[in-house]
Design an enzyme around this catalytic site. Sequence first.
Site, PDB file in Angstrom:
ATOM      1  N   GLU A 102      -1.393  -7.291   5.966  1.00 26.81           N
ATOM      2  CA  GLU A 102      -1.330  -6.860   4.561  1.00 26.81           C
ATOM      3  C   GLU A 102      -0.983  -7.996   3.605  1.00 26.81           C
ATOM      4  OE1 GLU A 102      -0.202  -4.833   6.975  1.00 26.81           O
ATOM      5  OE2 GLU A 102      -1.367  -3.004   6.675  1.00 26.81           O
ATOM      6  N   HIS A 130       3.835   7.621   6.637  1.00 29.05           N
ATOM      7  CA  HIS A 130       2.434   7.705   6.210  1.00 29.05           C
ATOM      8  C   HIS A 130       2.231   8.784   5.153  1.00 29.05           C
ATOM      9  CE1 HIS A 130       1.875   5.445   9.936  1.00 29.05           C
ATOM     10  NE2 HIS A 130       0.621   5.208   9.621  1.00 29.05           N
TER      11      HIS A 130
END
Lengths: 329, 332
Positions: free
Chosen positions: B67, B136
Site C-alpha cells: 500500500e 474490513h
Amino acid sequence: MTETTTATDLLALHETMAVIRRTEKAAHDLFLSGLVKGTTHLAAGHEAVAVGTRAALKDGDYAFATYRGHHHAIAWGATPEECLAELMQRSTGLNKAKGGSMHLTKAEAGMLGSYAIVGAHLPMAVGAAWSARLRKTDQVAVAFFGDGATNIGAFHEALNLASVWKLPVLFVCENNFYMEYTPIGSVTGVGNPAADRAPSYGIPAEVVDGNDVVAVRDAVARAAGRARAGDGPTVLEAQTYRHYGHSRTDPAKYRPDGELERWMERDPLTVSAGRLRESGTSDDDIKAAEDRAAAVVEQAVAAAKAAPQADLGEAFTDVWADGGAAWRT
Amino acid sequence: MADVTTAQDVVTYRDSVAEGIAREMRRDPSVVCLGEDIGAAGGVFKTTVGLFDEFGPDRVWDTPISEQAIVGAAMGAAMTGMRPVAEIMFSDFLACCWDYLANEIPKVRYMTGGQVTVPLVIRTANGGGLGFGAQHSQSVENWALTVPGLKIAAPSTPADVVGLMASAIRSDDPVVFFEHKGLFASKGAPAPDGHVVPFGQAAVLREGTDVTLVALASTVPLALTAADRLAAEGVEAEVVDLRCLIPLDVSAVLRSVERTSRLVVVEENPFQGGWGGTVVSVVADEGFELLDAPVKRVAGANVPLPFADALEDQVIPTVDKVVDAVRSLATY
C-alpha cells in the site's frame, strides 16, 4: 577518472561543492546568531554525492531528497540565496517560507521535494519513473536517502515495485554510518544497508566512494545508462560522512575519538582538489573557484538578511490547486 | 466493457465505478490505474471489470500488496504529468499508507510554496454492514477529514459514482474517493453521457418541512427509508446527501434547516471524531437561531465493528435509530 573528464568539468564540480559547503556553514552560523529558527540538518561532507549525481544526469531528470537536502537542492539549481532566505523565513525563500530547511524544493529544475518522513519519498521516485515510461520520455528519477531509511517498509516496497516493472529509478543511499544518533551497524542485520538488500529484489547494486565526486558521477552514469536502456533500477550506496551532528542541536559526542579526523582527510573538497592538481589545475585556479563560491554565499547571506519577512497572507494559500484553502461552501 | 449507458433503465453502483473510470480514461490518456488485483481479475469487488481489457497493462497496473508503494508511486506519477487512480482495496488498509495521506500528498503543494501539484485519486471500499469483521468494515472518511489538503467524495447513487468520479479524476487536487461496499449491489438510474457532479454541491433527495436528515453514502438510503416511515406518522423529513465532505456544502445544510428547524445527522463512522460533529458545529455557530430543537447525531458507536450481523446492527446506524432520533426531536 573517465577520459571525457576535463579539468574544466572537475573545477565546476569542485566549485559547486564549495558553494554547498559555504552555504551549510552560513546556515550553521545564522542558526547560532538566531536568524535561522527551527532546525537544520546540515549535509557538509555529503557534497560529492549530490553534485556527482547531478553531473551524471540530464536536465529534466527527477530528484527526491530527504530532510537533509540542502545539497541536493543546490546541486539541482536552487541558489544559496533562495535556500538561506527560506531558512530565515523570508518571503523570497525557495518555498515562500512555508517549507523550511527540511523541505527545500526546486520543482522547475526537476528537484521535486525534500521529505522529512524517513524513506517516504522512495515510492514517489518509483512513481515518477513510471510516469516517465508512460509518457515515453527517457527521464530517470533519483531517490536520495540515508542509511537509516533502509530499515523502513517503504524502502522495500519501493525496490520491489521498481524491480517488477524495471523502472528507470536510481536509489542513491548516502551511507554516513549514522542513523540519526545511532551507528547504522548496531541496528541493521547486513553490513551494507542498501547494497546488500538490492540483490534480494533482483536489483544490481554498487558501493561507491561517496566522498569522490568523480566516482559518484561515474557510478550514476552507469546506472542511468542502464535505466535509460530499459534495464531497470540500480541501488548505489555512497559511503560518506556527516561533518556536523544529526541536527543543529546534536554535538555528535557519541562519535569515537579520531573518526571525524580520519574522514576529514578524505573530505570531498580535499579529494576533489587533489584530482584537480593531478589534472594540472593550479592552486591559484582552485583558490579562485573557492573564492567565487565564498563570494556567492556571502552575497546570498546579505540578500537574505535584507529580504522582507514571510508574507502573512501566504499562510492561507497553496492548499488547493486554485491557490486557496477553502474547505466549505 | 459493457456499455452501461444505453438500453438499460438501471445500473449497479458497482458497475458505475468502472464506467466512471473508463469514461475518464477514454477522454484523457494521462489517466492510469494501479492497485492490487485491479487488472485481469477486475478487482476484488469487481469495480474495475473491463478496464484491463480496454486499456491494457500499461494503464491498468496490477501491483503487489504494497500500500505504501501504491500510494507513494501514485503521488510521484501525479507530480510528473499523470493522473493516477490508485485503489486501496478496503478502506481499513488506508492505515497501511497513512503517511502518504496524512503527511505527503496533502502537504506537498503547501510546503513547497505552490511548486508541486498532485492530481490523484485514491479509491477505496468503505464501510460495514456485510459482516467482514473489525478490520474490513470500518467507515474511515473521518480519518481523511482530519487532514487539510485532501478532497473527499462519497457517492450514494450509481449516477453520482460516475459524476463524482469525473470530478475527482479531473481535479488538480488529491481526492480520496470512498465507495461504500454496502452499496455496490444497489441500483439506480445510469449517468447521462458527459455526466459530471461538481464537488461541494449537496443534493436534496427528498423535500420535507419538519426535519433535515443529513446523510452520506450508505446512510443516504437509510435516511430515505426512515423518511418514508416517518411520513406515515405525519413527519416530513428532508434528506440532504452531502456527496462530498471536502469541500463541505454547509450552505445546503443551513438552507434546509432554515426550512425545517430541526437537524439529524446520520453518519456511519464512529461518533467520536465523525464528520457530523463538523456539520453540527457549523450549524450551531451560524444557524443557531434557525433551530427549534437540539441537533442529533446518529453515528457509529465508539467500538470496533463486531462480526455478527445482530451485533453489527447494534453499533452502526439503522433505520430504527434514525426514526427514533427524529421522534425525539418531534416531541421536543
